[in-house]
Design a protein around this motif. Structure first.
Motif, PDB file in Angstrom:
ATOM      1  N   TYR A 111       0.862  -1.337  -0.069  1.00 25.49           N
ATOM      2  CA  TYR A 111       0.037   0.083   0.052  1.00 25.49           C
ATOM      3  C   TYR A 111       0.888   1.133   0.025  1.00 25.49           C
ATOM      4  O   TYR A 111       0.202   2.375  -0.244  1.00 25.49           O
ATOM      5  N   TYR A 152      -7.246  -0.656   2.985  1.00 19.18           N
ATOM      6  CA  TYR A 152      -5.927  -0.215   2.703  1.00 19.18           C
ATOM      7  C   TYR A 152      -5.156  -1.210   2.009  1.00 19.18           C
ATOM      8  O   TYR A 152      -3.897  -0.881   1.824  1.00 19.18           O
ATOM      9  N   LEU A 153      -5.597  -2.401   1.900  1.00 24.68           N
ATOM     10  CA  LEU A 153      -5.006  -3.403   1.332  1.00 24.68           C
ATOM     11  C   LEU A 153      -5.563  -3.796  -0.162  1.00 24.68           C
ATOM     12  O   LEU A 153      -5.063  -4.376  -0.863  1.00 24.68           O
ATOM     13  N   PRO A 156      -4.964  -0.571  -3.003  1.00 22.57           N
ATOM     14  CA  PRO A 156      -4.086  -0.512  -3.788  1.00 22.57           C
ATOM     15  C   PRO A 156      -3.985  -1.655  -5.021  1.00 22.57           C
ATOM     16  O   PRO A 156      -3.590  -1.256  -6.054  1.00 22.57           O
ATOM     17  N   PHE A 213      -3.696   5.795   4.908  1.00 20.29           N
ATOM     18  CA  PHE A 213      -3.634   5.213   3.567  1.00 20.29           C
ATOM     19  C   PHE A 213      -4.946   4.675   2.980  1.00 20.29           C
ATOM     20  O   PHE A 213      -5.539   3.778   3.503  1.00 20.29           O
ATOM     21  N   TYR A 214      -5.302   5.121   1.828  1.00 20.74           N
ATOM     22  CA  TYR A 214      -6.808   5.074   1.272  1.00 20.74           C
ATOM     23  C   TYR A 214      -7.884   5.011   2.211  1.00 20.74           C
ATOM     24  O   TYR A 214      -8.805   4.208   2.532  1.00 20.74           O
TER      25      TYR A 214
END
Length: 385
Positions: A111, A152-153, A156, A213-214
């Protein structure tokens, strides 16, 4: 069939290699030149039994990326049928003109690294440079393993337009523990003798200075635990202690919070230590606390389950299919201060039977390892024979 496991962040692929060998697979572990000390196999159980299956690489770090030649990489990894790698494996495979068979990410290698922005700061420049290869290497990897469905995984991978296999990895192989730090072991034994309710959290302290993240905060929620514990310790008549590890960028912030809440007398701090020593502390404890903000279970959480210990963290079951929910262990799910307080207050009535937890874990390991073997055997047959 020979399998190379490359990289050992969170001790994941050493554990995986041991499970593969239990199943009769010739698997070896390759260590990068920048593995974190507390995740080294020598700090895990049964290291001597598997030492001959471990190979040390002279590359793997961002600094080594532009030093090692394509030929160096090819020669070091030659002789295997299947390659499963984490960390910067995709970048090094791309540099060598190879395609990684299975990319088993651990988090930031997916990520963060492939999406690094250009910067002239030395460290950031290195990460940006290797990140370009990482992105290409991920795109060219034949399979991506993603065991967590958090945004978050998954986001990406959507950005990269890559499909993936949702598959759990075993994070514990055996629960025989030894503590090479006798000072820690003595402290925990003495604490256990005079404590009725012993709580342990090995989670990295990361809750104040977090990155997003995201849309997901890379936070462990340590403050939630500390505040919930403070609320409980102010009303309980039990002799209760919370053991924390001096690990992570927000340790000092946690210590300040503990002082503000005036609960220092109920907190035990231990230094960052080996996996096996962490396992020993787990086995002396009544309740293990994982993380609250990232919907996954960390290494110490799985070590708790393997040891039959009660665990609290947070996994949003509603995001999982019925079949995926089979892989969520018997545990408590909380993410609020009041939720932690209520659990601690009613723990004796709510706690799971330890034998039941261990039986569940053994069944879980057998199931997911059979899934892995089916995937490897099918892949080997289709691509290597």
């Amino acid at each position: 069939m020979k399998i190379a496991c490359i990289g050992n962040m969170n001790n994941m692929l050493f554990v995986f290699m041991k499970h593969l060998r239990d199943k009769g697979i010739a698997a070896d572990l390759f260590l990068f030149n920048n593995e974190m000390e507390h995740f080294l196999p020598c700090n895990d159980t049964k290291y001597k039994d598997y030492k001959k299956y471990i190979k040390q690489l002279t590359w793997g770090s961002p600094e080594s990326f532009f030093v090692k030649s394509k030929q160096n990489i090819i020669e070091d990894l030659d002789g295997y049928d299947i390659y499963i790698g984490s960390g910067f494996s995709p970048a090094f495979f791309k540099k060598a003109g190879l395609k990684l068979d299975f990319f088993a990410q651990y988090g930031s290698d997916l990520y963060e690294v492939p999406f690094k922005s250009f910067s002239l700061k030395p460290r950031d420049f290195l990460l940006w440079n290797i990140g370009r290869y990482q992105k290409k290497g991920i795109l060219e990897s034949k399979h991506i393993i993603n065991e967590i469905i958090s945004d978050y995984l998954t986001e990406p991978l959507k950005n990269l337009k890559r499909d993936y296999i949702t598959l759990r990895r075993p994070l514990v192989h055996d629960i025989e523990s030894f503590c090479d730090n006798h000072k820690i072991e003595k402290l925990i034994i003495e604490t256990r003798k005079r404590t009725e309710f012993l709580i342990f959290s090995q989670a990295r302290h990361l809750w104040k200075n977090v990155e997003f993240f995201y849309g997901v905060a890379e936070s462990k929620g340590n403050d939630v635990l500390i505040r919930g514990f403070a609320k409980f310790s102010n009303v309980t008549l039990k002799k209760t202690k919370l053991v924390l590890v001096e690990y992570g960028p927000d340790v000092e912030e946690s210590k300040k919070l503990i002082q503000e809440l005036k609960i220092e007398q109920n907190i035990i701090w231990i230094p960052k230590t080996s996996r096996s020593c962490i396992l020993k502390v787990i086995q002396y404890s009544d309740l293990i606390v994982d993380q609250f903000m990232i919907d996954t279970i960390g290494c110490s959480g799985w070590e708790a389950i393997a040891s039959g210990k009660n665990l609290v963290g947070f996994i949003p079951k509603e995001n999982y299919t019925v079949s995926e929910q089979e892989n969520i262990p018997p545990m408590f799910h909380e993410k609020t201060i009041n939720g932690v307080f209520e659990l601690l207050s009613n723990f004796d009535e709510k706690r799971y039977d330890e034998t039941y937890i261990q039986i569940w874990y053994k069944s879980f390991i057998e199931r997911i390892m059979n899934e892995w073997l089916d995937i490897f055997q099918t892949y080997y047959k289709d691509n290597k024979c």
